[in-house]
Write a protein that holds these residues in place. Structure first.
Motif, PDB file in Angstrom:
ATOM      1  N   ASN A 152      35.963  42.766  31.046  1.00  0.00           N
ATOM      2  CA  ASN A 152      36.132  43.643  32.204  1.00  0.00           C
ATOM      3  C   ASN A 152      35.940  42.917  33.527  1.00  0.00           C
ATOM      4  O   ASN A 152      36.209  43.490  34.584  1.00  0.00           O
ATOM      5  N   ASP A 153      35.439  41.697  33.473  1.00  0.00           N
ATOM      6  CA  ASP A 153      35.149  40.944  34.687  1.00  0.00           C
ATOM      7  C   ASP A 153      35.927  39.634  34.690  1.00  0.00           C
ATOM      8  O   ASP A 153      35.499  38.655  34.072  1.00  0.00           O
ATOM      9  N   GLN A 184      43.233  42.667  39.616  1.00  0.00           N
ATOM     10  CA  GLN A 184      41.971  43.091  39.010  1.00  0.00           C
ATOM     11  C   GLN A 184      40.805  42.294  39.601  1.00  0.00           C
ATOM     12  O   GLN A 184      39.732  42.839  39.880  1.00  0.00           O
ATOM     13  N   LEU A 188      37.499  43.817  42.123  1.00  0.00           N
ATOM     14  CA  LEU A 188      36.186  43.894  41.464  1.00  0.00           C
ATOM     15  C   LEU A 188      35.122  44.358  42.456  1.00  0.00           C
ATOM     16  O   LEU A 188      35.100  43.919  43.615  1.00  0.00           O
ATOM     17  N   LYS A 196      33.371  42.436  45.337  1.00  0.00           N
ATOM     18  CA  LYS A 196      32.770  41.171  44.937  1.00  0.00           C
ATOM     19  C   LYS A 196      33.375  39.993  45.683  1.00  0.00           C
ATOM     20  O   LYS A 196      32.687  39.044  46.030  1.00  0.00           O
TER      21      LYS A 196
END
Length: 299
Positions: A152-153, A184, A188, A196
């Motif tokens: 997911n990261d 994506q 984040l 982020k």
């Protein structure tokens, strides 16, 4: 005015020919992350060290020892790509300004096609026109065995991929990102809602990430050209270990007769064809210098 379009090889105006290649380099993740090297046409062998020699500290009056060195060879192979575009033959009768517009339009299409062709062949080993695997391509980045399953990261995925190639003795220099994966990464957020990586902004045009040079394109996944999904989202690599270049400069030829592309006889259809070709060559010093980030395959 003089006629630019004449049967046979066309001398494309210098500003257009140069622009084609500049745009092609901007549209390719390989060209962005690994600088091209001048190459002669045909296959060429590159000597590599499989085991590098080591220096020895010698005491005064001491004896000198030999250092073991293991050599290997990598072969750069040529791969020709071409783009054929048909026009009404009436373009031959137009003035020079209109013909320049035609060549400029062709140049824009050509640059994009050449950029995608480099990535699609050297990453996925496919024929860009059909999407099928090309048996003539035996070396491509998709063969790398360092693989990270995406979570997911994306930032953690990239970190893990960099760690794999560092463990194999290479230095990560760049990351290629698929457009959707770059988005994506750009969106984040921390649990409190802060982004982020605010420096990326609302764009997929990522040029740097955590000290790595970055490039983005849907050629990373191969969409929409690939016949079968690759699930490839990103590539972290020591891109200096790839040796590639253009073995034959971009040339344009006008064809007035026959059926050069399987679309019917040119004279019968009152058309002419403009064909541009380039020849790429590449070799990889070690596939362990690359790590692939792939989408998990549904069970």
């Amino acid at each position: 005015m003089p006629n630019i379009l004449q049967t046979g090889d066309i001398t494309m105006p210098r500003e257009l020919a140069g622009g084609i290649w500049q745009k092609a380099q901007k549209g390719s993740v390989i060209a962005a992350l690994s600088g091209a090297e001048p190459q002669k046409f045909g296959e060429k062998d590159i000597m590599t060290f499989e085991e590098r020699p080591r220096a020895e500290l010698v005491a005064e009056g001491g004896k000198k020892s030999s250092s073991a060195a293991k050599f290997g060879l990598r072969t750069v192979k040529p791969h020709k790509v071409q783009v054929t575009v048909r026009f009404s033959e009436e373009v031959k009768w137009a003035d020079e300004d209109y013909q320049l517009d035609v060549l400029s339009t062709l140049g824009g299409s050509l640059s994009g096609a050449l950029a995608r062709a480099l990535d699609l062949t050297a990453i996925h080993a496919i024929n860009p026109l059909t999407g099928d695997k090309a048996d003539s391509i035996t070396e491509h980045i998709g063969k790398a065995t360092n693989i990270v399953e995406a979570g997911n990261d994306p930032d953690l995925d990239i970190e893990a991929a960099a760690g794999l190639i560092i463990a194999d003795g290479f230095k990560p220099t760049g990351v290629a990102l698929d457009l959707a994966y770059a988005w994506q990464l750009a969106t984040l957020r921390y649990p409190d809602g802060r982004k982020k990586f605010p420096e990326i902004g609302l764009t997929t045009d990522v040029t740097n990430f955590e000290g790595l040079k970055a490039a983005t394109s849907d050629t990373v996944s191969g969409n929409p050209e690939v016949a079968a999904p690759t699930n490839l989202l990103g590539i972290v690599g020591d891109w200096g270990t790839m040796n590639w270049g253009v073995q034959r400069k971009i040339g344009v030829k006008m064809i007035e007769f026959g059926d050069p592309d399987g679309q019917g006889d040119l004279q019968r259809m009152n058309q002419i064809a403009l064909r541009a070709e380039a020849v790429y060559g590449w070799a990889f010093m070690d596939m362990n210098a690359f790590a692939l980030i792939k989408k998990p395959v549904a069970q």
